[in-house]
Design a protein around this motif. Structure first.
Motif, mmCIF file in Angstrom:
data_model
loop_
_atom_site.group_PDB
_atom_site.id
_atom_site.type_symbol
_atom_site.label_atom_id
_atom_site.label_comp_id
_atom_site.label_asym_id
_atom_site.label_seq_id
_atom_site.Cartn_x
_atom_site.Cartn_y
_atom_site.Cartn_z
ATOM 1 N N LEU A 65 -37.800 -10.374 7.170
ATOM 2 C CA LEU A 65 -38.822 -11.414 8.105
ATOM 3 C C LEU A 65 -39.794 -11.786 7.534
ATOM 4 O O LEU A 65 -40.355 -11.112 6.483
ATOM 5 N N ALA A 103 -42.349 -13.182 8.935
ATOM 6 C CA ALA A 103 -43.655 -12.899 9.721
ATOM 7 C C ALA A 103 -43.360 -11.628 10.502
ATOM 8 O O ALA A 103 -42.371 -11.156 10.776
ATOM 9 N N LEU A 104 -44.534 -11.119 10.992
ATOM 10 C CA LEU A 104 -44.539 -9.995 12.016
ATOM 11 C C LEU A 104 -44.016 -10.389 13.382
ATOM 12 O O LEU A 104 -44.820 -10.486 14.298
ATOM 13 N N ASP A 105 -42.893 -10.659 13.517
ATOM 14 C CA ASP A 105 -42.096 -10.961 14.613
ATOM 15 C C ASP A 105 -40.694 -10.518 14.782
ATOM 16 O O ASP A 105 -39.545 -11.249 14.148
ATOM 17 N N TRP A 106 -40.531 -9.620 15.200
ATOM 18 C CA TRP A 106 -39.115 -8.960 15.519
ATOM 19 C C TRP A 106 -38.462 -9.153 17.004
ATOM 20 O O TRP A 106 -37.651 -8.328 17.143
ATOM 21 N N ARG A 107 -38.912 -10.065 17.420
ATOM 22 C CA ARG A 107 -38.085 -10.299 18.735
ATOM 23 C C ARG A 107 -36.817 -10.586 18.487
ATOM 24 O O ARG A 107 -36.260 -10.919 17.378
ATOM 25 N N PRO A 108 -35.857 -10.546 19.536
ATOM 26 C CA PRO A 108 -34.498 -10.573 19.253
ATOM 27 C C PRO A 108 -34.354 -11.898 19.005
ATOM 28 O O PRO A 108 -33.266 -12.232 18.043
ATOM 29 N N SER A 109 -34.950 -12.940 19.438
ATOM 30 C CA SER A 109 -34.559 -14.429 18.967
ATOM 31 C C SER A 109 -35.026 -14.834 17.541
ATOM 32 O O SER A 109 -34.706 -15.511 16.937
ATOM 33 N N SER A 110 -35.908 -14.040 16.947
ATOM 34 C CA SER A 110 -36.417 -14.247 15.519
ATOM 35 C C SER A 110 -35.414 -13.900 14.517
ATOM 36 O O SER A 110 -34.701 -13.031 14.681
ATOM 37 N N GLN A 111 -35.278 -14.938 13.665
ATOM 38 C CA GLN A 111 -34.086 -14.511 12.393
ATOM 39 C C GLN A 111 -34.845 -14.505 11.142
ATOM 40 O O GLN A 111 -35.683 -15.413 10.817
#
Lengths: 130, 263
Positions: free
Chosen positions: A112, A114-122
């Motif tokens: 990743l 960025a600190l963004d581990w939402r399911p939509s983030s790739q």
């Protein structure tokens, strides 16, 4: 009643005159040899073995039944062990190896940005540059 | 104009309304730090003190989602930052509202997604505090900032050294920059082994070679790939960093001076 001396003397006088028939001795010898050969044949053949076994068994008394049972058990066991197996085992056909050993695929790990581990983030996979 | 309090509030526009964060003063008292969660538009953030909007410049670190507000007015109060952050140093945390918590470990990846920097896992005595809340050690220094709740009484926090890294950039260069040293690594490998060195890069100039296993970057010891990624986050352009590596059976120490990473 005991015979008297005179009676015995008379009897001996009579016996002195007794003679076997003509050929009696030859017949006697022939019969003797035939019986002897028959006995020899009995001793060497299966019948002789059986004869001797039966004679031995009859001499054992009551324990012959124990021997008999043991012999029967051994016989059944031998039959069981020696009898051909009824299950037909089919030999496995030898086939040439038609597959390739593929190296295990490495676990897919995303990097990743960025600190963004939402399911939509790739993130990105593979080599990462820093 | 009145000086702002040490603790303020920040708000960011989001797709489902405003996204809130606690903000607190750091450094010279003119900088306030808040956290913009992924659904928030960090650049549109506003800093509020007792309801009034404080005019400020906004600086965003897109990696950590830390937002620094530089206020124009007189400096306010600032909270001291802990010199070093570890699970041990964050073993006993206090929260400004009277709550308490303790660090239990590091979060390096989530569901196969490797984080660009490691977060602290925190167990709280009660509900997790709001995003951006400073978590203080026994001496009152900020050890971490609350990021997201993970359960009813636990959550993740951004370590204070990440905040320091961002604030130093903003105070020094007026922007958040990232260092680049020109090495490639594979996330799947257990050891942080260099798979490629870019020609002419700071790593190539320092003598780092393909196959080298990184042992330390800066002051941070590396156990795995995630540790390396975390250590790279703290590299600053133009600031030389000692790198310790293993080549075969030999341990080698070099110095690498990162350059600014181009996008």
């Amino acid at each position: 009643m005991k015979p008297t001396v005179e009676e015995i003397g008379t009897l001996l006088a009579l016996k002195r005159h007794e003679r076997p028939e003509e050929g009696f001795l030859d017949d006697f010898l022939r019969d003797f040899h035939q019986r002897r050969r028959a006995e020899e044949a009995l001793k060497t053949g299966p019948a002789g073995w059986w004869h001797r076994l039966s004679s031995w068994a009859s001499g054992l008394g009551a324990s012959k039944w124990a021997y008999g049972a043991g012999l029967a058990y051994a016989g059944v066991a031998a039959l069981f062990l020696l009898s051909p197996n009824s299950v037909q085992v089919q030999p496995t056909p030898i086939a040439p190896a038609m597959y390739k050993v593929e190296p295990a695929e490495p676990l897919k790990v995303e990097q990743l940005d960025a600190l963004d581990w939402r399911p939509s983030s790739q993130g990105t996979t593979g080599e990462q540059e820093f | 104009m009145e000086a702002a309090e040490a603790i303020c509030a920040a708000s960011f526009p989001g797709s489902n309304g405003e996204v809130q964060s606690v903000a607190f003063g750091v450094g010279d008292g003119r900088h306030y730090v808040a956290v913009a969660l992924p659904e928030a538009q960090a650049e549109g953030g506003k800093l509020r003190d007792n309801g009034r909007v404080l005019p400020s410049e906004v600086f965003v670190d897109p990696v950590s989602r830390i937002v620094v507000f530089r206020v124009a007015g007189p400096p306010g109060q600032a909270l001291p930052m802990a010199a070093k952050v570890s699970v041990e140093s964050a073993a006993k945390l206090q929260i400004l509202n009277g709550g308490a918590g303790r660090a239990t470990g590091w979060l390096k990846q989530v569901n196969g997604k490797m984080l660009p920097l490691s977060l602290l896992k925190i167990d709280y005595a009660a509900s997790p505090p709001p995003t951006g809340t400073p978590l203080l050690d026994a001496g009152g220094a900020v050890v971490a900032i609350a990021y997201q709740a993970s359960a009813a009484k636990s959550g993740y926090a951004i370590p204070a050294d990440v905040v320091k890294r961002v604030v130093e950039d903003v105070q020094g260069a007026g922007k958040v920059s990232r260092g680049w040293i020109g090495v490639k690594l594979l996330p799947q490998t257990s050891a942080p082994q260099v798979t490629q060195v870019q020609d002419g890069s700071p790593s190539a100039l320092a003598g780092i070679q393909k196959g080298d296993v990184l042992l330390n970057v800066g002051a941070r010891p590396l156990a795995d790939y995630a540790d390396a990624v975390n250590a790279f986050y703290f590299l600053r352009p133009g600031v030389a960093a000692p790198v310790k590596l293993k080549r075969g059976e030999k341990e080698i120490s070099v110095s690498v001076t990162p350059v600014e990473r181009g996008e």
